[in-house]
Design an enzyme around this catalytic site. Structure first.
Site, PDB file in Angstrom:
ATOM      1  N   CYS A  15       0.830  -1.217   0.000  1.00  0.00           N
ATOM      2  CA  CYS A  15       0.000   0.000   0.000  1.00  0.00           C
ATOM      3  C   CYS A  15       0.860   1.261   0.000  1.00  0.00           C
ATOM      4  O   CYS A  15       0.414   2.331  -0.411  1.00  0.00           O
ATOM      5  CB  CYS A  15      -0.894   0.036   1.244  1.00  0.00           C
ATOM      6  SG  CYS A  15      -1.678  -1.518   1.608  1.00  0.00           S
ATOM      7  N   ARG A  59      10.345 -15.050  16.607  1.00  0.00           N
ATOM      8  CA  ARG A  59       9.032 -15.723  16.620  1.00  0.00           C
ATOM      9  C   ARG A  59       9.131 -17.225  16.340  1.00  0.00           C
ATOM     10  O   ARG A  59       8.108 -17.910  16.316  1.00  0.00           O
ATOM     11  CB  ARG A  59       8.092 -15.055  15.606  1.00  0.00           C
ATOM     12  CG  ARG A  59       7.892 -13.573  15.918  1.00  0.00           C
ATOM     13  CD  ARG A  59       6.775 -12.925  15.146  1.00  0.00           C
ATOM     14  NE  ARG A  59       6.766 -11.490  15.416  1.00  0.00           N
ATOM     15  CZ  ARG A  59       5.917 -10.626  14.885  1.00  0.00           C
ATOM     16  NH1 ARG A  59       4.991 -11.039  14.046  1.00  0.00           N
ATOM     17  NH2 ARG A  59       5.978  -9.349  15.197  1.00  0.00           N
ATOM     18  N   VAL A  81       5.748 -22.541  -3.846  1.00  0.00           N
ATOM     19  CA  VAL A  81       4.929 -23.754  -3.795  1.00  0.00           C
ATOM     20  C   VAL A  81       4.262 -23.910  -5.158  1.00  0.00           C
ATOM     21  O   VAL A  81       3.560 -23.008  -5.625  1.00  0.00           O
ATOM     22  CB  VAL A  81       3.882 -23.672  -2.662  1.00  0.00           C
ATOM     23  CG1 VAL A  81       2.923 -24.846  -2.728  1.00  0.00           C
ATOM     24  CG2 VAL A  81       4.587 -23.627  -1.315  1.00  0.00           C
ATOM     25  N   ASP A 101      -5.891 -11.623  -0.447  1.00  0.00           N
ATOM     26  CA  ASP A 101      -6.265 -11.212  -1.807  1.00  0.00           C
ATOM     27  C   ASP A 101      -6.566 -12.373  -2.751  1.00  0.00           C
ATOM     28  O   ASP A 101      -7.005 -12.137  -3.879  1.00  0.00           O
ATOM     29  CB  ASP A 101      -5.141 -10.375  -2.426  1.00  0.00           C
ATOM     30  CG  ASP A 101      -5.110  -8.950  -1.911  1.00  0.00           C
ATOM     31  OD1 ASP A 101      -5.852  -8.642  -0.968  1.00  0.00           O
ATOM     32  OD2 ASP A 101      -4.339  -8.147  -2.462  1.00  0.00           O
ATOM     33  N   ASN A 115      -5.009  -9.161   6.714  1.00  0.00           N
ATOM     34  CA  ASN A 115      -4.411  -9.274   8.055  1.00  0.00           C
ATOM     35  C   ASN A 115      -5.361  -9.944   9.036  1.00  0.00           C
ATOM     36  O   ASN A 115      -4.981 -10.823   9.801  1.00  0.00           O
ATOM     37  CB  ASN A 115      -4.046  -7.880   8.581  1.00  0.00           C
ATOM     38  CG  ASN A 115      -2.744  -7.362   8.004  1.00  0.00           C
ATOM     39  OD1 ASN A 115      -1.668  -7.727   8.437  1.00  0.00           O
ATOM     40  ND2 ASN A 115      -2.851  -6.529   6.982  1.00  0.00           N
TER      41      ASN A 115
END
Ligand SMILES: Cc1cc2nc3c(=O)[nH]c(=O)nc-3n(C[C@H](O)[C@H](O)[C@H](O)COP(=O)(O)OP(=O)(O)OC[C@H]3O[C@@H](n4cnc5c(N)ncnc54)[C@H](O)[C@@H]3O)c2cc1C
Length: 466
Positions: free
Chosen positions: A44, A72, A82, A298, A320
């Site tokens: 964006c 994380r 993939v 999307d 998100n």
């Protein structure tokens, strides 16, 4: 053995899901395959990177790859594409560094996003013709702008450098990306031609907003070509001109922003059902028709809160939010991905435009509504407080139920947050009367006593009673 959650696509939807899943259950084995090198980036912001408001491409990254890996504990593999999903065997085929291998999963999330549509224009592959979607495309565009257009070295006709004040560039498509790019180029002192094949720019925002935005675009010097279909690009070795049905316009750079298509092929080839939009069909938890395969962002559809029908509105918060919910769901806590209202906003030079819900009359009727609308203009601040400006609000309601269906707004200040009031009303299934009765904040520097949203609701309420 721990549960293996595999994610395809390392941006908004994918990284939100991976992070949430790992945060909720650190024992989960979370693997993300991203075919590019960038993850967790804000596409964006690309128009503002081209404009120069954002200096470095890296500034658009929310969380760097090392943080996902080291802090994380997510097995993030960039440069890994993939290429297939075997939903029977529960494994994916991955291509990386010239090799192909398979990886098993217990739960899979397809978060492959969308891509810019590339119309079959002649000359689409000429240097100087760009689409803007990936970080790489933003980087290439800015580099070309700086080295070939602004430096005055483009081989294209009419490109004499910004210092001459008349190097011309073209924007194909008057959607939000097209308008943001028009602003970005104008900021560099370039002559901007914006081509839109429909009668208006910003089609999803409705003609009321478009009229105001178009007048403003002309005022700030954008050459607006409405109802004008681009047919191709001309140039010897690099872009020199944009060809329409009737004319050719000199341009040394063109951005084609005519919409996006969902990257749904990977899921479809594995047997997942697609919706009418061509995006992956999902249920309220983001589950596809394939067992243990989710999809979000999307590449996937979402349920519209007004129509309760599947819709495809590829925007960042939707990605998100759905990713985060799926990350929670895979840890054993089923969490709906949430509905959408098609809420969107865009900066068009000095104007702010926004929309939410169902504005289009035919579409409203298709869903069984009897739409009634009003358009009002009110001040953004108390009339006596300096600096206020007009806000135009269009509000749509259903004659039979009195329910709020949608809204669009345009003005110089206070627009995006006001559209959020109506979006909230849509999610709450509120009537126009209920919207009118909301206790909204008031102080002279911020709004009139009756906020423009309330004024629009009062006027629409009256019309619904007629
Ligand atoms: C110029 C521009 C401006 C925008 N402005 C706004 C705005 O103002 N407001 C707003 O709400 N939205 C805006 N958006 C839209 C927003 O960026 C997207 O809605 C959001 O990025 C969607 O996130 P996503 O994770 O679904 O998909 P994406 O961001 O597209 O990410 C998908 C990722 O999957 C990867 N991938 C795809 N296929 C494979 C595969 N087979 N294997 C491995 N990896 C794969 C891709 O490389 C990509 O990194 C804008 C988009 C652009 C391009």
């Amino acid at each position: 053995m721990s549960h293996r959650f595999v994610v395809v696509g390392g941006d908004a939807a994918g990284m939100s899901a991976a992070s949430k899943a790992k945060r909720e259950n650190s024992d989960l084995d979370v693997v993300v395959f991203e075919k590019g090198e960038w993850v967790s980036y804000g596409a964006c912001g690309l128009p503002y990177y081209v404009k120069g408001d954002v200096e470095e491409l890296e500034d658009l990254v929310a969380v760097p790859p090392e943080a996902f890996r080291e802090k994380r504990d997510i097995d993030l593999r960039t440069g890994h594409e993939v290429t297939a999903i075997d939903a029977e065997e529960k494994q994916v085929t991955v291509r990386a560094n010239g090799e192909t291998f398979t990886e098993p999963y217990d739960t899979l999330l397809v978060a492959t996003g969308a891509r810019a549509i590339e119309p079959p224009f002649d000359g689409m592959d000429l240097p100087g013709v760009f689409t803007l979607h990936s970080m790489e495309s933003g980087e290439r565009l800015r580099e070309y702008l700086e080295t070939e257009v602004l430096a005055g070295t483009a081989t294209g006709g009419g490109s004499r450098g910004a210092s001459d004040g008349d190097a011309a560039v073209a924007v194909i498509g008057g959607g939000y990306v097209g308008i943001e790019m028009a602003e970005a180029f104008a900021e560099h002192g370039l002559e901007v031609h914006l081509f839109e094949m429909l009668p208006h720019v910003l089609q999803p925002f409705g003609p009321e907003v478009a009229d105001v935005v178009e007048e403003h675009l002309r005022d700030v010097g954008v050459n607006l070509h409405l109802d004008t279909r681009v047919e191709g690009f001309l140039g010897e070795g690099a872009l020199e001109a944009v060809e329409t049905e009737s004319d050719a316009y000199e341009a040394s750079l063109a951005v084609v922003g005519v919409g996006v298509a969902p990257n749904a092929e990977l899921a479809a080839e594995a047997g997942a059902e697609l919706g009418d939009s061509g995006a992956v069909a999902v249920d309220e938890y983001g589950r596809t028709s394939l067992s243990d395969v989710f999809s979000a962002g999307d590449c996937a559809e979402a349920t519209h809160t007004v129509t309760q029908a599947p819709d495809f509105v590829p925007l960042a918060l939707t990605a998100n939010r759905a990713g985060r919910a799926i990350g929670q769901t895979v840890t054993g806590d089923p969490t709906p991905v949430g509905e959408i209202a098609g809420t969107a906003t865009v900066k068009a030079f000095d104007l702010q435009a926004a929309r939410t819900g169902i504005l289009d009359e035919a579409r409203a009727r298709n869903h069984g509504f009897d739409p009634v609308n009003v358009t009002i203009t009110a001040s953004s601040r108390a009339h006596y407080y300096p600096g206020g400006s007009d806000i135009q609000v269009t509000l749509v309601g259903d004659r039979e139920t009195g329910r709020v269906l949608g809204s669009s707004m345009v003005g110089e200040e206070g627009v995006p947050k006001r559209i959020d009031t109506v979006a909230t009303a849509l999610h709450g299934g509120m009537t126009v009367q209920e919207l009118q009765n909301l206790d909204l904040a008031y102080a002279p520097p911020f709004s009139p006593t009756w906020d423009p949203v309330l004024t629009a609701a009062k006027v629409l309420g009256g019309k619904l009673e007629d």
